[in-house]
Write a protein that holds these residues in place. Sequence first.
Motif, PDB file in Angstrom:
ATOM      1  N   SER A 122       0.844  -1.185   0.000  1.00  0.00           N
ATOM      2  CA  SER A 122       0.000   0.000   0.000  1.00  0.00           C
ATOM      3  C   SER A 122       0.881   1.236   0.000  1.00  0.00           C
ATOM      4  CB  SER A 122      -0.898  -0.009   1.245  1.00  0.00           C
ATOM      5  OG  SER A 122      -1.731   1.131   1.272  1.00  0.00           O
ATOM      6  N   TYR A 156      -2.861   3.799  -2.740  1.00  0.00           N
ATOM      7  CA  TYR A 156      -2.726   2.613  -3.594  1.00  0.00           C
ATOM      8  C   TYR A 156      -2.756   1.367  -2.717  1.00  0.00           C
ATOM      9  CZ  TYR A 156      -0.382  -1.147  -6.042  1.00  0.00           C
ATOM     10  OH  TYR A 156      -0.070  -2.370  -6.566  1.00  0.00           O
ATOM     11  N   TYR A 157      -3.384   0.317  -3.241  1.00  0.00           N
ATOM     12  CA  TYR A 157      -3.395  -0.978  -2.566  1.00  0.00           C
ATOM     13  C   TYR A 157      -3.142  -2.074  -3.598  1.00  0.00           C
ATOM     14  CZ  TYR A 157      -5.853   1.610   1.100  1.00  0.00           C
ATOM     15  OH  TYR A 157      -6.196   2.528   2.062  1.00  0.00           O
ATOM     16  N   THR A 158      -2.345  -3.045  -3.223  1.00  0.00           N
ATOM     17  CA  THR A 158      -2.225  -4.198  -4.080  1.00  0.00           C
ATOM     18  C   THR A 158      -3.512  -5.019  -4.001  1.00  0.00           C
ATOM     19  OG1 THR A 158      -0.703  -5.981  -4.700  1.00  0.00           O
ATOM     20  CG2 THR A 158      -1.225  -5.772  -2.361  1.00  0.00           C
ATOM     21  N   ASP A 159      -3.810  -5.757  -5.041  1.00  0.00           N
ATOM     22  CA  ASP A 159      -5.121  -6.417  -5.137  1.00  0.00           C
ATOM     23  C   ASP A 159      -5.425  -7.332  -3.945  1.00  0.00           C
ATOM     24  OD1 ASP A 159      -5.160  -6.881  -8.770  1.00  0.00           O
ATOM     25  OD2 ASP A 159      -5.694  -5.171  -7.498  1.00  0.00           O
ATOM     26  N   SER A 160      -4.417  -7.999  -3.430  1.00  0.00           N
ATOM     27  CA  SER A 160      -4.660  -8.995  -2.381  1.00  0.00           C
ATOM     28  C   SER A 160      -5.095  -8.388  -1.047  1.00  0.00           C
ATOM     29  CB  SER A 160      -3.419  -9.852  -2.168  1.00  0.00           C
ATOM     30  OG  SER A 160      -2.343  -9.064  -1.723  1.00  0.00           O
ATOM     31  N   LYS A 187      -6.911  -5.232  -0.973  1.00  0.00           N
ATOM     32  CA  LYS A 187      -8.007  -4.277  -1.176  1.00  0.00           C
ATOM     33  C   LYS A 187      -9.244  -4.715  -0.403  1.00  0.00           C
ATOM     34  CE  LYS A 187      -6.702  -2.465  -5.712  1.00  0.00           C
ATOM     35  NZ  LYS A 187      -7.020  -2.441  -7.157  1.00  0.00           N
ATOM     36  N   ASP A 239       1.980   3.097  -8.983  1.00  0.00           N
ATOM     37  CA  ASP A 239       1.296   1.808  -8.942  1.00  0.00           C
ATOM     38  C   ASP A 239       2.275   0.636  -9.045  1.00  0.00           C
ATOM     39  OD1 ASP A 239      -1.749   2.728 -10.746  1.00  0.00           O
ATOM     40  OD2 ASP A 239      -0.968   3.251  -8.774  1.00  0.00           O
TER      41      ASP A 239
END
Length: 125
Positions: free
Chosen positions: A49, A59-63, A65, A105
């Motif tokens: 993040s 920002y967050y990585t998908d895992s 979110k 990102d």
Amino acid sequence: EVQLQASGGGLVQSGGSLRLSCAASGFIFSDYAIGWFRQAPGKEREGVSCISSIPGSTYYTDSVKGRFTVSRDNAKNTVFLQMDNLKPEDTAVYYCATRRFICLDTMRDDDYTYWGQGTLVTVSS
């Protein structure tokens, strides 16, 4: 001297919560983005993040979110990472790091200039 101090790690059961803190000093905190990275045993470090110096830019990585929330308190030179609904795969050493102004990102290590020492998060199943 730039310093970043990550804290708040510990042992928690799956589904539990932890809040990590990253206390900063030695630079104009409000001008810098703060990123959170983690490294699990035997794995490469990954970006989790980031919060920019621009209000509302995160920002967050998908895992993570929907489970993790990053925030900052510029008055206290501190960034927080609220981690809810933790899973065993979140087990890692968590690091905070800083770069000028905005998050990217890509979350590449090389884009961050200063790093804290890390705090261990262990999630048991």
